[in-house]
Design an enzyme around this catalytic site. Sequence first.
Site, PDB file in Angstrom:
ATOM      1  N   CYS A   1     -17.733  -2.108 -17.753  1.00 19.82           N
ATOM      2  CA  CYS A   1     -17.814  -1.848 -16.313  1.00 19.82           C
ATOM      3  C   CYS A   1     -18.984  -2.625 -15.705  1.00 19.82           C
ATOM      4  CB  CYS A   1     -17.996  -0.364 -16.063  1.00 19.82           C
ATOM      5  SG  CYS A   1     -18.233   0.052 -14.319  1.00 19.82           S
TER       6      CYS A   1
ATOM      7  N   CYS B   1     -23.984   4.189 -12.782  1.00 18.45           N
ATOM      8  CA  CYS B   1     -22.979   5.259 -12.814  1.00 18.45           C
ATOM      9  C   CYS B   1     -23.602   6.570 -13.286  1.00 18.45           C
ATOM     10  CB  CYS B   1     -21.817   4.863 -13.712  1.00 18.45           C
ATOM     11  SG  CYS B   1     -20.530   6.129 -13.816  1.00 18.45           S
TER      12      CYS B   1
ATOM     13  N   GLU C   1       0.826  -1.201   0.000  1.00 20.51           N
ATOM     14  CA  GLU C   1       0.000   0.000   0.000  1.00 20.51           C
ATOM     15  C   GLU C   1       0.868   1.261   0.000  1.00 20.51           C
ATOM     16  OE1 GLU C   1      -3.417   0.480  -0.210  1.00 20.51           O
ATOM     17  OE2 GLU C   1      -3.255  -1.603  -0.851  1.00 20.51           O
TER      18      GLU C   1
END
Length: 355
Positions: A201, A207, A37
């Site tokens: 997607c 969206c 990370e």
Amino acid sequence: MPPEQFQKQLFAWFDIHGRKDLPWQQDINPYRVWLSEVMLQQTQVASAIAYFNRFVTRFPTVQALAEAELDEVLQHWAGLGYYARARNLHKTAQIVADNDSEFPQTVEELSTLPGIGRSTAGAILSIACDQSQPILDGNVKRVLTRFHAVHGWPGDNRVAEQLWIISDQYTPQSRCGDYTQAMMDLGATLCTRSKPRCEVCPVIDGCQAHKFDLINQLPEPKPRKTLPVKQLFFLVLQDNQERILLERRPPTGIWGGLWSLPEFTDYQQLQDWCLQQGYQLNEPNALPNQRHSFSHYHLDYTPLFAKLQNPINYVMEANCAVWYKPSDVYSLGLPAPIKRLLQQHYLEDHYDQNG
């Protein structure tokens, strides 16, 4: 789209298309997740893989990292940039090692450690400990900003807080690690900054940016400002044994703790420094001006190559300035532009021999 439906469609896509063979996805533990990370905060996955593999080979555990010298840690980090990340890694490793190498198990406690913010803490706990914790790294910000058509720069506190609320609402109570990885993958592989692949997607039907044709407008960029320019001379000085003078930079600030070349704001400062050190130089040879850009300013620097004319008859402080043979410089933690400069002029043969 309700969070439950969002999660269902995201998991269905992730189970088939999600990335599951990245090196930090193997032998998952808090140390490896934390390291990945931190590396990925300012580095693309493709570039981070080689660094991660080398790093965990040398420092396989948080204890090994804690016991290492900072200079060696910086050496393994060199090229990734944003060196405060490496210094914070080392500090945090020492704190965790003092706690029997056990990472804290709450976001609040993790966030007190150097270099670990709220999103990094959430990623560690969700991926390594399967806790239900929201995250908000760059990829997730982009996905949620578009999905909910959130206007404003995501770095603004008001906008960021709105996105944190959304992220928390959409984070499930089960398959927490998979969800975190799926959101990262969605942003990294489909909902990309430019040329997003909206047609494949898994959550396109909910969206808002796609619905209102705002994909190319969101997320909104940071308000632009003109970056200042800093001018420096870097002195590449060799003695009569063809050694190069390097100085260790202060532990904080740009290139903190790395070895670099003596730097000067103008030629008069260089001459004053030579007088103070007792150095007699031949006339320096100047190379063309070069630029290295940081997030908050441009560094325009002129490399100056010079030979020391008088012998050195005193011992220098090893922790602040040392004469190195060009072949030894290769193993040091150097800023990328300095390493590149020395490589071009001194280390080509050494690099060819060592790959």
